[in-house]
Design a protein around this motif. Structure first.
Motif, PDB file in Angstrom:
ATOM      1  N   ALA A 282      57.536  55.713  31.479  1.00 35.15           N
ATOM      2  CA  ALA A 282      56.297  55.761  30.707  1.00 35.15           C
ATOM      3  C   ALA A 282      55.820  54.334  30.646  1.00 35.15           C
ATOM      4  N   GLY A 283      54.560  54.142  30.559  1.00 36.00           N
ATOM      5  CA  GLY A 283      54.081  52.764  30.469  1.00 36.00           C
ATOM      6  C   GLY A 283      52.613  52.720  30.756  1.00 36.00           C
ATOM      7  N   ALA A 284      52.160  51.526  31.040  1.00 37.78           N
ATOM      8  CA  ALA A 284      50.741  51.317  31.289  1.00 37.78           C
ATOM      9  C   ALA A 284      50.603  49.939  31.891  1.00 37.78           C
ATOM     10  N   GLU A 285      49.389  49.617  32.314  1.00 37.10           N
ATOM     11  CA  GLU A 285      49.150  48.287  32.876  1.00 37.10           C
ATOM     12  C   GLU A 285      48.892  47.277  31.764  1.00 37.10           C
ATOM     13  N   LYS A 286      48.960  47.738  30.513  1.00 38.36           N
ATOM     14  CA  LYS A 286      48.707  46.838  29.371  1.00 38.36           C
ATOM     15  C   LYS A 286      50.012  46.235  28.875  1.00 38.36           C
ATOM     16  N   SER A 287      49.931  45.043  28.272  1.00 40.62           N
ATOM     17  CA  SER A 287      51.115  44.350  27.791  1.00 40.62           C
ATOM     18  C   SER A 287      50.959  43.993  26.322  1.00 40.62           C
ATOM     19  N   GLY A 288      52.085  43.677  25.705  1.00 42.40           N
ATOM     20  CA  GLY A 288      52.073  43.122  24.357  1.00 42.40           C
ATOM     21  C   GLY A 288      52.113  44.170  23.264  1.00 42.40           C
ATOM     22  N   ALA A 289      52.419  43.680  22.042  1.00 40.77           N
ATOM     23  CA  ALA A 289      52.569  44.574  20.886  1.00 40.77           C
ATOM     24  C   ALA A 289      51.287  45.361  20.605  1.00 40.77           C
TER      25      ALA A 289
ATOM     26  N   PRO B 161      54.148  51.064  45.283  1.00 42.55           N
ATOM     27  CA  PRO B 161      52.737  51.231  44.906  1.00 42.55           C
ATOM     28  C   PRO B 161      52.164  50.012  44.162  1.00 42.55           C
ATOM     29  N   HIS B 162      52.960  49.392  43.310  1.00 41.25           N
ATOM     30  CA  HIS B 162      52.459  48.199  42.619  1.00 41.25           C
ATOM     31  C   HIS B 162      52.190  47.072  43.611  1.00 41.25           C
ATOM     32  N   LEU B 163      53.095  46.896  44.576  1.00 37.99           N
ATOM     33  CA  LEU B 163      52.880  45.853  45.586  1.00 37.99           C
ATOM     34  C   LEU B 163      51.611  46.127  46.391  1.00 37.99           C
ATOM     35  N   ALA B 164      51.436  47.386  46.755  1.00 35.17           N
ATOM     36  CA  ALA B 164      50.258  47.760  47.559  1.00 35.17           C
ATOM     37  C   ALA B 164      48.976  47.475  46.777  1.00 35.17           C
ATOM     38  N   ALA B 165      48.978  47.792  45.478  1.00 39.44           N
ATOM     39  CA  ALA B 165      47.780  47.568  44.661  1.00 39.44           C
ATOM     40  C   ALA B 165      47.516  46.070  44.470  1.00 39.44           C
ATOM     41  N   PHE B 166      48.565  45.309  44.172  1.00 42.20           N
ATOM     42  CA  PHE B 166      48.389  43.848  44.028  1.00 42.20           C
ATOM     43  C   PHE B 166      47.829  43.259  45.327  1.00 42.20           C
ATOM     44  N   ALA B 167      48.379  43.699  46.458  1.00 42.03           N
ATOM     45  CA  ALA B 167      47.977  43.121  47.750  1.00 42.03           C
ATOM     46  C   ALA B 167      46.510  43.396  48.050  1.00 42.03           C
ATOM     47  N   LEU B 168      46.077  44.632  47.812  1.00 41.39           N
ATOM     48  CA  LEU B 168      44.688  44.964  48.130  1.00 41.39           C
ATOM     49  C   LEU B 168      43.718  44.181  47.234  1.00 41.39           C
ATOM     50  N   VAL B 169      44.015  44.137  45.938  1.00 39.99           N
ATOM     51  CA  VAL B 169      43.103  43.434  45.018  1.00 39.99           C
ATOM     52  C   VAL B 169      43.090  41.938  45.336  1.00 39.99           C
ATOM     53  N   ASP B 170      44.268  41.385  45.618  1.00 38.09           N
ATOM     54  CA  ASP B 170      44.321  39.948  45.913  1.00 38.09           C
ATOM     55  C   ASP B 170      43.570  39.636  47.205  1.00 38.09           C
ATOM     56  N   GLU B 171      43.707  40.522  48.181  1.00 42.42           N
ATOM     57  CA  GLU B 171      43.007  40.335  49.459  1.00 42.42           C
ATOM     58  C   GLU B 171      41.485  40.276  49.233  1.00 42.42           C
ATOM     59  N   LEU B 172      40.963  41.243  48.473  1.00 41.14           N
ATOM     60  CA  LEU B 172      39.508  41.284  48.253  1.00 41.14           C
ATOM     61  C   LEU B 172      39.051  40.144  47.336  1.00 41.14           C
ATOM     62  N   ALA B 173      39.863  39.860  46.323  1.00 41.00           N
ATOM     63  CA  ALA B 173      39.482  38.822  45.350  1.00 41.00           C
ATOM     64  C   ALA B 173      39.398  37.447  45.996  1.00 41.00           C
ATOM     65  N   GLY B 174      40.128  37.257  47.099  1.00 41.53           N
ATOM     66  CA  GLY B 174      40.136  35.952  47.755  1.00 41.53           C
ATOM     67  C   GLY B 174      38.971  35.756  48.722  1.00 41.53           C
ATOM     68  N   ARG B 175      38.191  36.783  48.917  1.00 41.76           N
ATOM     69  CA  ARG B 175      37.070  36.650  49.860  1.00 41.76           C
ATOM     70  C   ARG B 175      35.854  36.017  49.186  1.00 41.76           C
ATOM     71  N   PRO B 176      35.046  35.268  49.941  1.00 45.17           N
ATOM     72  CA  PRO B 176      33.856  34.658  49.344  1.00 45.17           C
ATOM     73  C   PRO B 176      32.922  35.694  48.714  1.00 45.17           C
ATOM     74  N   GLU B 177      32.917  36.899  49.282  1.00 46.85           N
ATOM     75  CA  GLU B 177      32.007  37.929  48.755  1.00 46.85           C
ATOM     76  C   GLU B 177      32.721  38.885  47.793  1.00 46.85           C
ATOM     77  N   ALA B 178      33.798  38.434  47.160  1.00 42.30           N
ATOM     78  CA  ALA B 178      34.610  39.320  46.317  1.00 42.30           C
ATOM     79  C   ALA B 178      33.763  40.090  45.309  1.00 42.30           C
TER      80      ALA B 178
ATOM     81  N   SER C 228      48.583  45.018  35.921  1.00 35.51           N
ATOM     82  CA  SER C 228      49.851  44.894  35.187  1.00 35.51           C
ATOM     83  C   SER C 228      50.313  43.447  35.084  1.00 35.51           C
ATOM     84  N   SER C 229      51.319  43.226  34.240  1.00 38.84           N
ATOM     85  CA  SER C 229      51.844  41.878  33.989  1.00 38.84           C
ATOM     86  C   SER C 229      52.455  41.274  35.259  1.00 38.84           C
ATOM     87  N   PRO C 230      51.927  40.124  35.715  1.00 37.23           N
ATOM     88  CA  PRO C 230      52.480  39.491  36.925  1.00 37.23           C
ATOM     89  C   PRO C 230      53.941  39.087  36.760  1.00 37.23           C
TER      90      PRO C 230
END
Ligand code: NAD
Length: 284
Positions: A124-131, A190-207, A227-229
């Motif tokens: 159980a969980g979520a991409e959110k962190s903290g109390a 799945p977490h690795l795949a999601a991080f990789a895709l977002v990081d790939e797009l975020a690094g582009r000039p047209e992100a 999620s928490s890095p």
């Protein structure tokens, strides 16, 4: 009834367990320890914990049950610190997403006291962190996997299982190696795949252009990239052997898709997509 529960790491997972156990009336008092004073103050204000401890040693002193809900990479140091301060009947459990590394850390830190450590993982969980993200109903209807040690007393396993059940969870058991193999495939990859895709797009000039036009498919696929890095760095490294094997299998699938696209091979794509779509529909 647990008299005093010590939660080390009062974030989403630890804070939710504290809230759920209090709501169920199975714990009298919760003491929290963590690295962030602001987060602990929030946990206190929200009523997740009754008391803040200044150190792991102080938190576990007098505790009946200790829950480690820290990033898995932080657990080894904490096991070593708490070992001399545990009472003879104090039980220890954890909520870490990987089990073989946490068990090795418990054996190293607790020594013979590892017999009182019952490893666990709430699914159980979520991409959110903290109390602030903690919820008393987080575990309702969710699975919790325990990977007991051969030296655990049956009563120790039962006490930990009963706590999770009181919070609404279904509790099952499996071996730690099997756990890590399965969760490499269905969670860590799945977490690795999601991080990789977002990081790939975020690094582009047209992100910004890409993100502005992305729709629900992108939202669903990449939700967990929020999620928490730190948590995911620790999980990926802790389970790297199984994760690399899953990554290789996934890369080989993607490579086959790439070949099929290059060759205009509709059959290969259609067969794979059809099998995947049917399997995903059955899983719902
Ligand atoms: P979180 O970031 O919400 O909470 C972790 C807490 O630990 C934070 O309050 C942080 O201040 C504290 N902390 C971090 N490093 C510390 C250190 N060195 N010493 C003391 N305190 C420290 O994370 P979470 O989602 O609650 O995850 C906690 C554990 O539960 C992790 O082991 C994670 O693998 C596992 N888990 C997470 C999920 C999930 O979906 N989030 C699901 C199942 C299991």
């Amino acid at each position: 009834m647990i008299g005093r529960l010590a939660v080390l790491g009062v974030g989403l997972i630890g804070g939710s367990l504290a809230a759920a156990a209090k709501r169920a009336g199975v714990v009298r008092q919760v003491v929290g320890y963590g690295r962030s004073r602001d987060n602990l103050a929030e946990a206190l204000a929200l009523g997740l914990i009754d008391e803040v401890a200044d150190s792991p040693e102080a938190a576990v002193t007098g505790a009946d049950l200790v829950l480690l809900a820290l990033p898995v990479g932080a657990m080894a140091a904490v096991f070593g610190r708490i070992a001399p301060h545990l009472g003879p009947d104090t039980l220890v459990t954890d909520a870490g997403s990987t089990k073989q590394d946490v068990i090795a850390a418990a054996r190293a830190g607790l020594g013979a006291g590892a017999a009182r450590f019952v490893p666990g993982h709430p699914i159980a969980g979520a991409e959110k962190s903290g109390a602030a993200a903690a919820r008393a109903d987080l575990y309702v209807g969710r699975n919790v996997i325990l990977t007991p040690l051969r030296e655990n007393a049956a009563t120790a396993v039962t006490t930990v299982a009963e706590l999770w059940r009181a919070c609404g969870a279904r509790v099952g058991e499996m071996g730690a190696a099997e756990h890590d193999r399965i969760f490499a495939a269905v969670s860590h990859l799945p977490h690795l795949a999601a991080f990789a895709l977002v990081d790939e797009l975020a690094g582009r000039p047209e992100a910004e252009l890409y993100f502005r036009h992305a729709g629900s498919g992108f939202r669903d696929f990449t939700r967990i990239a929020g999620s928490s890095p730190v948590m995911w760095r620790d999980i990926a490294l802790a389970n790297r052997q199984a994760l690399v094997a899953e990554l290789d299998a996934y890369l080989s699938r993607l490579s086959a898709y790439r070949d099929a696209l290059g060759a205009g091979d509709t059959d290969t794509l259609m067969q794979s997509f059809t099998r995947a779509s049917a399997a995903r529909s059955r899983w719902q």
